[in-house]
Design a protein around this motif. Structure first.
Motif, PDB file in Angstrom:
ATOM      1  N   LEU A  41       0.823  -1.169  -0.232  1.00  0.00           N
ATOM      2  CA  LEU A  41      -0.052   0.032   0.133  1.00  0.00           C
ATOM      3  C   LEU A  41       0.725   1.199   0.083  1.00  0.00           C
ATOM      4  O   LEU A  41       0.486   2.382  -0.558  1.00  0.00           O
ATOM      5  N   ARG A  42       2.028   1.111   0.471  1.00  0.00           N
ATOM      6  CA  ARG A  42       2.683   2.356   0.740  1.00  0.00           C
ATOM      7  C   ARG A  42       4.293   2.510   0.239  1.00  0.00           C
ATOM      8  O   ARG A  42       4.875   3.269   0.006  1.00  0.00           O
ATOM      9  N   GLY A  43       4.656   0.989  -0.055  1.00  0.00           N
ATOM     10  CA  GLY A  43       5.886   1.082  -0.439  1.00  0.00           C
ATOM     11  C   GLY A  43       6.173   1.390  -2.062  1.00  0.00           C
ATOM     12  O   GLY A  43       5.441   2.021  -2.791  1.00  0.00           O
ATOM     13  N   PRO A  44       7.354   0.689  -2.620  1.00  0.00           N
ATOM     14  CA  PRO A  44       7.496   1.295  -4.050  1.00  0.00           C
ATOM     15  C   PRO A  44       6.437   0.606  -4.925  1.00  0.00           C
ATOM     16  O   PRO A  44       6.473   0.838  -6.270  1.00  0.00           O
ATOM     17  N   ARG A  45       5.787  -0.691  -4.701  1.00  0.00           N
ATOM     18  CA  ARG A  45       4.983  -1.252  -5.656  1.00  0.00           C
ATOM     19  C   ARG A  45       3.391  -0.240  -5.465  1.00  0.00           C
ATOM     20  O   ARG A  45       2.713  -0.628  -6.300  1.00  0.00           O
ATOM     21  N   ALA A  46       3.373   0.509  -4.605  1.00  0.00           N
ATOM     22  CA  ALA A  46       2.105   1.252  -4.569  1.00  0.00           C
ATOM     23  C   ALA A  46       1.436   1.583  -5.786  1.00  0.00           C
ATOM     24  O   ALA A  46       0.168   1.418  -5.936  1.00  0.00           O
ATOM     25  N   LYS A  47       2.181   2.089  -6.613  1.00  0.00           N
ATOM     26  CA  LYS A  47       1.562   2.857  -7.646  1.00  0.00           C
ATOM     27  C   LYS A  47       1.563   1.902  -8.857  1.00  0.00           C
ATOM     28  O   LYS A  47       0.743   2.086  -9.761  1.00  0.00           O
ATOM     29  N   LYS A  48       2.026   0.765  -8.458  1.00  0.00           N
ATOM     30  CA  LYS A  48       1.991  -0.290  -9.803  1.00  0.00           C
ATOM     31  C   LYS A  48       0.667  -1.007  -9.686  1.00  0.00           C
ATOM     32  O   LYS A  48       0.461  -1.852 -10.414  1.00  0.00           O
ATOM     33  N   LEU A  49       0.023  -1.155  -8.295  1.00  0.00           N
ATOM     34  CA  LEU A  49      -1.252  -1.827  -8.071  1.00  0.00           C
ATOM     35  C   LEU A  49      -2.529  -0.977  -8.212  1.00  0.00           C
ATOM     36  O   LEU A  49      -2.447   0.006  -7.583  1.00  0.00           O
ATOM     37  N   ASP A  50      -3.416  -1.633  -8.681  1.00  0.00           N
ATOM     38  CA  ASP A  50      -4.464  -0.880  -8.927  1.00  0.00           C
ATOM     39  C   ASP A  50      -5.264  -0.791  -7.381  1.00  0.00           C
ATOM     40  O   ASP A  50      -5.341  -1.529  -6.567  1.00  0.00           O
ATOM     41  N   PRO A  51      -5.527   0.587  -7.130  1.00  0.00           N
ATOM     42  CA  PRO A  51      -6.119   0.721  -5.734  1.00  0.00           C
ATOM     43  C   PRO A  51      -7.294   0.200  -5.257  1.00  0.00           C
ATOM     44  O   PRO A  51      -7.390  -0.382  -4.125  1.00  0.00           O
ATOM     45  N   MET A  52      -8.251  -0.046  -6.358  1.00  0.00           N
ATOM     46  CA  MET A  52      -9.472  -0.790  -5.955  1.00  0.00           C
ATOM     47  C   MET A  52      -9.038  -2.301  -5.718  1.00  0.00           C
ATOM     48  O   MET A  52      -9.888  -2.983  -4.872  1.00  0.00           O
ATOM     49  N   VAL A  53      -8.331  -2.893  -6.470  1.00  0.00           N
ATOM     50  CA  VAL A  53      -7.916  -4.254  -6.302  1.00  0.00           C
ATOM     51  C   VAL A  53      -7.282  -4.383  -4.935  1.00  0.00           C
ATOM     52  O   VAL A  53      -7.529  -5.497  -4.085  1.00  0.00           O
ATOM     53  N   MET A  54      -6.517  -3.384  -4.573  1.00  0.00           N
ATOM     54  CA  MET A  54      -5.666  -3.567  -3.112  1.00  0.00           C
ATOM     55  C   MET A  54      -6.918  -3.251  -1.987  1.00  0.00           C
ATOM     56  O   MET A  54      -6.721  -3.965  -0.960  1.00  0.00           O
ATOM     57  N   ARG A  55      -7.993  -2.455  -2.060  1.00  0.00           N
ATOM     58  CA  ARG A  55      -8.964  -2.645  -1.121  1.00  0.00           C
ATOM     59  C   ARG A  55      -9.649  -3.732  -1.153  1.00  0.00           C
ATOM     60  O   ARG A  55     -10.025  -4.310  -0.064  1.00  0.00           O
ATOM     61  N   ALA A  56      -9.669  -4.339  -2.221  1.00  0.00           N
ATOM     62  CA  ALA A  56     -10.560  -5.820  -2.191  1.00  0.00           C
ATOM     63  C   ALA A  56      -9.478  -6.892  -1.484  1.00  0.00           C
ATOM     64  O   ALA A  56     -10.027  -7.640  -0.730  1.00  0.00           O
ATOM     65  N   LEU A  57      -8.305  -6.704  -1.696  1.00  0.00           N
ATOM     66  CA  LEU A  57      -7.166  -7.633  -1.120  1.00  0.00           C
ATOM     67  C   LEU A  57      -7.222  -7.512   0.490  1.00  0.00           C
ATOM     68  O   LEU A  57      -7.105  -8.513   1.187  1.00  0.00           O
ATOM     69  N   LEU A  58      -7.464  -6.259   0.694  1.00  0.00           N
ATOM     70  CA  LEU A  58      -7.478  -6.067   2.331  1.00  0.00           C
ATOM     71  C   LEU A  58      -8.869  -6.480   2.852  1.00  0.00           C
ATOM     72  O   LEU A  58      -8.617  -7.033   3.883  1.00  0.00           O
TER      73      LEU A  58
END
Length: 166
Positions: free
Chosen positions: A119-136
Motif C-alpha cells: 500500500l505504501r512501498g515502491p509497488r503502491a503505484k503499480k497496483l490497482d488501488p481498488m484491487v488493493m482494497r479488495a485484497l485487504l
C-alpha cells in the motif's frame, strides 16, 4: 494457477537467475508471459489467457509486455486498460510471493508488513488501488486467531475483522 506456466518453458539458467535476482527487467525472463499465453490460448477463456499475458502490466503504465497495435506499433497498457483479471493476478502474485519468503532473521514477514509495503512501498503505484482494497477485505493484516501485543503491553487474540475499519 496458470499465470506463470510459461516459466516452465524457460531455460533453467533463466529461471535460476530469476530465483537469485528477482530482476523484472531481465528480457529473457519477461518472455514467460508470452510463452504462457501461447500455451493456454484456446484452452482457457480469452479473459484468462489475457490475464496470463498481462499479469506483469503495472497500473502506472510500467511493466510488460507492450501491447501490439493493429498498425504494427506497440503501446504500454495502464490503469483500467489492463484487464481486471490481470490487475487482480498482479496483486495476488506479489502478495503470495512476499508471503512465502523468509526475511533475514529466517522468519516469514508478518502479513501487516506485507500489506503495508504493497500500500505504501515502491509497488503502491503499480497496483490497482481498488484491487488493493479488495485484497485487504479478504486478507486482513491481522486475521482472526492472530496473537497480538497491544500498545499497552497486553497480549490478545484477534477474534474478528471489520474491513470498513481495519
Amino acid at each position: 494457477m496458470l499465470h506463470d506456466v510459461g516459466m516452465t518453458q524457460l531455460p533453467e539458467e533463466v529461471r535460476q537467475r530469476w530465483r537469485e535476482t528477482r530482476d523484472e527487467s531481465d528480457l529473457d525472463w519477461q518472455k514467460h508471459v508470452e510463452i504462457g499465453f501461447h500455451m493456454v490460448h484456446g484452452r482457457v477463456p480469452p479473459a484468462a489467457a489475457a490475464a496470463v499475458l498481462h499479469h506483469h502490466q503495472a497500473y502506472d503504465g510500467s511493466g510488460f509486455p507492450y501491447r501490439k497495435r493493429a498498425d504494427g506499433g506497440s503501446e504500454k497498457l495502464r490503469g483500467g486498460r489492463i484487464h481486471i483479471y490481470a490487475r487482480i493476478l498482479a496483486a495476488a502474485d506479489i502478495f503470495d510471493r512476499m508471503s512465502r519468503y523468509k526475511d533475514a532473521s529466517g522468519g516469514y514477514a508478518p502479513r501487516v508488513r506485507i500489506l503495508n509495503h504493497l500500500l505504501r512501498g515502491p509497488r503502491a503505484k503499480k497496483l490497482d488501488p481498488m484491487v488493493m482494497r479488495a485484497l485487504l477485505a479478504v486478507c486482513p493484516p491481522y486475521p482472526p486467531g492472530t496473537l497480538v501485543r497491544l500498545s499497552d503491553g497486553t497480549s490478545g487474540v484477534v477474534v474478528g475483522w471489520e474491513p470498513v475499519d481495519p
